[in-house]
Motif scaffolding. Structure first.
Motif, mmCIF file in Angstrom:
data_model
loop_
_atom_site.group_PDB
_atom_site.id
_atom_site.type_symbol
_atom_site.label_atom_id
_atom_site.label_comp_id
_atom_site.label_asym_id
_atom_site.label_seq_id
_atom_site.Cartn_x
_atom_site.Cartn_y
_atom_site.Cartn_z
ATOM 1 N N GLN A 139 84.135 21.448 40.671
ATOM 2 C CA GLN A 139 83.378 21.746 39.472
ATOM 3 C C GLN A 139 82.348 22.572 39.479
ATOM 4 O O GLN A 139 81.612 22.817 38.374
ATOM 5 N N GLU A 140 81.601 22.669 40.349
ATOM 6 C CA GLU A 140 80.513 23.451 40.476
ATOM 7 C C GLU A 140 80.531 25.176 40.836
ATOM 8 O O GLU A 140 79.754 25.666 41.051
ATOM 9 N N ILE A 141 82.109 25.199 40.997
ATOM 10 C CA ILE A 141 82.337 26.757 41.239
ATOM 11 C C ILE A 141 82.965 27.102 40.114
ATOM 12 O O ILE A 141 83.868 26.651 39.241
ATOM 13 N N LEU A 142 82.669 28.657 39.781
ATOM 14 C CA LEU A 142 83.306 29.163 38.862
ATOM 15 C C LEU A 142 84.234 30.289 39.645
ATOM 16 O O LEU A 142 83.613 31.158 40.212
ATOM 17 N N PHE A 143 85.420 30.332 39.423
ATOM 18 C CA PHE A 143 86.417 31.383 39.892
ATOM 19 C C PHE A 143 86.770 32.372 38.801
ATOM 20 O O PHE A 143 87.154 32.059 37.723
ATOM 21 N N LEU A 144 86.500 33.810 39.294
ATOM 22 C CA LEU A 144 87.179 34.950 38.357
ATOM 23 C C LEU A 144 88.151 35.563 38.969
ATOM 24 O O LEU A 144 88.353 35.713 40.165
ATOM 25 N N SER A 145 89.199 35.745 38.242
ATOM 26 C CA SER A 145 90.604 36.435 38.802
ATOM 27 C C SER A 145 91.164 37.102 37.464
ATOM 28 O O SER A 145 91.181 36.569 36.423
ATOM 29 N N ASP A 146 92.033 38.014 37.853
ATOM 30 C CA ASP A 146 92.965 38.570 36.667
ATOM 31 C C ASP A 146 94.263 37.968 36.763
ATOM 32 O O ASP A 146 95.076 38.309 35.894
ATOM 33 N N SER A 147 94.588 37.147 37.794
ATOM 34 C CA SER A 147 95.695 36.467 37.947
ATOM 35 C C SER A 147 95.931 35.001 37.275
ATOM 36 O O SER A 147 95.297 34.426 37.721
ATOM 37 N N LEU A 148 96.978 34.916 36.239
ATOM 38 C CA LEU A 148 97.129 33.574 35.670
ATOM 39 C C LEU A 148 97.594 32.467 36.596
ATOM 40 O O LEU A 148 96.920 31.557 36.526
ATOM 41 N N LYS A 149 98.565 32.968 37.553
ATOM 42 C CA LYS A 149 98.844 31.888 38.561
ATOM 43 C C LYS A 149 97.631 31.667 39.471
ATOM 44 O O LYS A 149 97.384 30.063 39.740
ATOM 45 N N GLU A 150 96.686 32.399 39.786
ATOM 46 C CA GLU A 150 95.538 31.894 40.443
ATOM 47 C C GLU A 150 94.485 31.247 39.674
ATOM 48 O O GLU A 150 94.136 30.132 40.012
ATOM 49 N N LEU A 151 94.412 31.333 38.423
ATOM 50 C CA LEU A 151 93.482 30.828 37.521
ATOM 51 C C LEU A 151 94.150 29.187 37.180
ATOM 52 O O LEU A 151 93.452 28.262 37.281
ATOM 53 N N VAL A 152 95.446 29.109 37.187
ATOM 54 C CA VAL A 152 96.043 27.866 36.964
ATOM 55 C C VAL A 152 95.683 27.007 38.329
ATOM 56 O O VAL A 152 95.488 25.723 38.176
ATOM 57 N N ALA A 153 95.812 27.466 39.548
ATOM 58 C CA ALA A 153 95.917 26.750 40.897
ATOM 59 C C ALA A 153 94.498 26.388 40.899
ATOM 60 O O ALA A 153 94.134 25.206 41.310
ATOM 61 N N ALA A 154 93.421 27.162 40.560
ATOM 62 C CA ALA A 154 92.140 26.951 40.670
ATOM 63 C C ALA A 154 91.737 25.652 39.676
ATOM 64 O O ALA A 154 91.037 24.857 40.053
ATOM 65 N N SER A 155 92.146 25.923 38.545
ATOM 66 C CA SER A 155 91.932 24.924 37.479
ATOM 67 C C SER A 155 92.543 23.522 37.919
ATOM 68 O O SER A 155 91.761 22.597 37.753
ATOM 69 N N GLU A 156 93.598 23.440 38.330
ATOM 70 C CA GLU A 156 94.198 22.369 38.808
ATOM 71 C C GLU A 156 93.311 21.539 39.968
ATOM 72 O O GLU A 156 93.493 20.346 40.237
ATOM 73 N N ALA A 157 92.717 22.458 40.846
ATOM 74 C CA ALA A 157 91.575 21.904 41.609
ATOM 75 C C ALA A 157 90.367 21.462 41.179
ATOM 76 O O ALA A 157 89.394 21.267 41.684
ATOM 77 N N ASN A 158 90.284 21.705 39.786
ATOM 78 C CA ASN A 158 88.939 21.395 39.153
ATOM 79 C C ASN A 158 88.045 22.392 39.177
ATOM 80 O O ASN A 158 86.836 22.034 38.768
ATOM 81 N N LEU A 159 88.254 23.614 39.547
ATOM 82 C CA LEU A 159 87.273 24.783 39.253
ATOM 83 C C LEU A 159 87.063 25.038 38.182
ATOM 84 O O LEU A 159 88.083 24.984 37.179
ATOM 85 N N ASN A 160 85.947 25.799 37.706
ATOM 86 C CA ASN A 160 85.881 26.229 36.413
ATOM 87 C C ASN A 160 86.498 27.471 36.575
ATOM 88 O O ASN A 160 86.156 28.260 37.641
ATOM 89 N N VAL A 161 87.230 28.392 35.571
ATOM 90 C CA VAL A 161 87.762 29.593 35.897
ATOM 91 C C VAL A 161 87.720 30.532 34.607
ATOM 92 O O VAL A 161 87.280 30.091 33.438
ATOM 93 N N CYS A 162 87.565 31.832 34.759
ATOM 94 C CA CYS A 162 87.292 32.829 33.808
ATOM 95 C C CYS A 162 88.388 33.900 34.244
ATOM 96 O O CYS A 162 88.276 34.457 35.296
ATOM 97 N N GLY A 163 89.327 34.295 33.093
ATOM 98 C CA GLY A 163 89.930 35.467 33.348
ATOM 99 C C GLY A 163 89.507 36.841 33.285
ATOM 100 O O GLY A 163 88.774 37.048 32.134
ATOM 101 N N LEU A 164 89.722 37.718 34.055
ATOM 102 C CA LEU A 164 89.259 39.271 33.910
ATOM 103 C C LEU A 164 90.586 39.911 33.388
ATOM 104 O O LEU A 164 91.269 40.197 34.295
ATOM 105 N N ASN A 165 90.345 40.585 32.091
ATOM 106 C CA ASN A 165 91.416 41.444 31.596
ATOM 107 C C ASN A 165 90.733 42.668 31.020
ATOM 108 O O ASN A 165 90.060 42.689 30.032
#
Length: 234
Positions: free
Chosen positions: A185-211
């Motif tokens: 939860q101390e990590i912010l993950f940035l990606s354009d991929s929904l599947k990657e955002l979902v996986a990272a979120s399930e691991a309790n990372l913060n996520v932000c999508g780039l579109n």
């Protein structure tokens, strides 16, 4: 300085490359065609290198064909290349081919200007920056070392690729957090991929999508058009 994202303290920003820091057309219209064009000749011209032999052996192990000769391995690598498979021996080979292209001045990497600006700003504030891409670590470093804005590798403390696991599996992000010695939860993950955002979120990372086409919020994630819109608070 406390840095937060949606109320959570952030110590690490983990970023994807393709479609996030770098125009997806550069990867698909420049890098991939370059590696496809030079793949067979690179293997034939570098057979004496141990890394080439390692790549060929990995192809045999993955395919289960222990007696596959060089030409058969090349054919398999070309097939994976055409299918854009995220397979470690292919990604390793692509990185080596791209290094040749950068060294010859035939390639120059693209990074969005807003990504360059904010990566530098975040680095200057003391945030730890890391990369997680399906391209090999060597290829990641090559890209950021050979950009139109110069060498950006000094911004990054760590690089992760498919050897850390699939980008669409949550366990990969758990392993990365452990490697970085921070809580997920101390990590912010940035990606354009929904599947990657979902996986990272399930691991309790913060996520932000780039579109790059449209920003907004869906039922699960925030999406921004560029790095300047990422809602971080300092």
């Amino acid at each position: 300085m406390t840095i937060t994202y949606q109320g959570n303290q952030i110590k690490v920003i983990l970023t994807d490359i393709e479609g996030t820091t770098t125009d997806i057309s550069f990867v698909h219209n420049v890098l991939f065609p370059y590696s496809a064009k030079h793949l067979s000749s690179w293997v034939r011209n570098n057979l004496e290198l141990s890394i080439t032999q390692d790549i060929l052996q990995q192809v045999r192990e993955i395919t289960g064909k222990s007696n596959l000769d060089m030409e058969g391995c090349i054919s398999q690598l070309m097939s994976w290349q055409a299918e854009d498979k995220k397979i470690t021996p292919l990604k390793t080979l692509q990185g080596l081919i791209w290094q040749q292209g950068y060294d010859k001045g035939e390639l120059k990497a693209h990074v969005y200007p807003d990504a360059v600006e904010y990566l530098k700003n975040w680095y200057d504030t003391g945030l730890t920056l890391a990369v997680y891409s399906s391209g090999s670590i060597a290829a990641q470093k090559l890209l950021f070392r050979n950009t139109s804005d110069g060498d950006l590798t000094s911004f990054f403390s760590a690089y992760f690729d498919t050897t850390s696991g699939s980008k669409v599996e949550s366990q990969s992000y758990v392993a990365i957090a452990q490697e970085l010695s921070v809580l997920p939860q101390e990590i912010l993950f940035l990606s354009d991929s929904l599947k990657e955002l979902v996986a990272a979120s399930e691991a309790n990372l913060n996520v932000c999508g780039l579109n790059r086409e449209a920003a907004g919020v869906d039922d699960n994630f925030t999406y921004v058009k560029n790095f300047s819109q990422i809602p971080m608070k300092f």
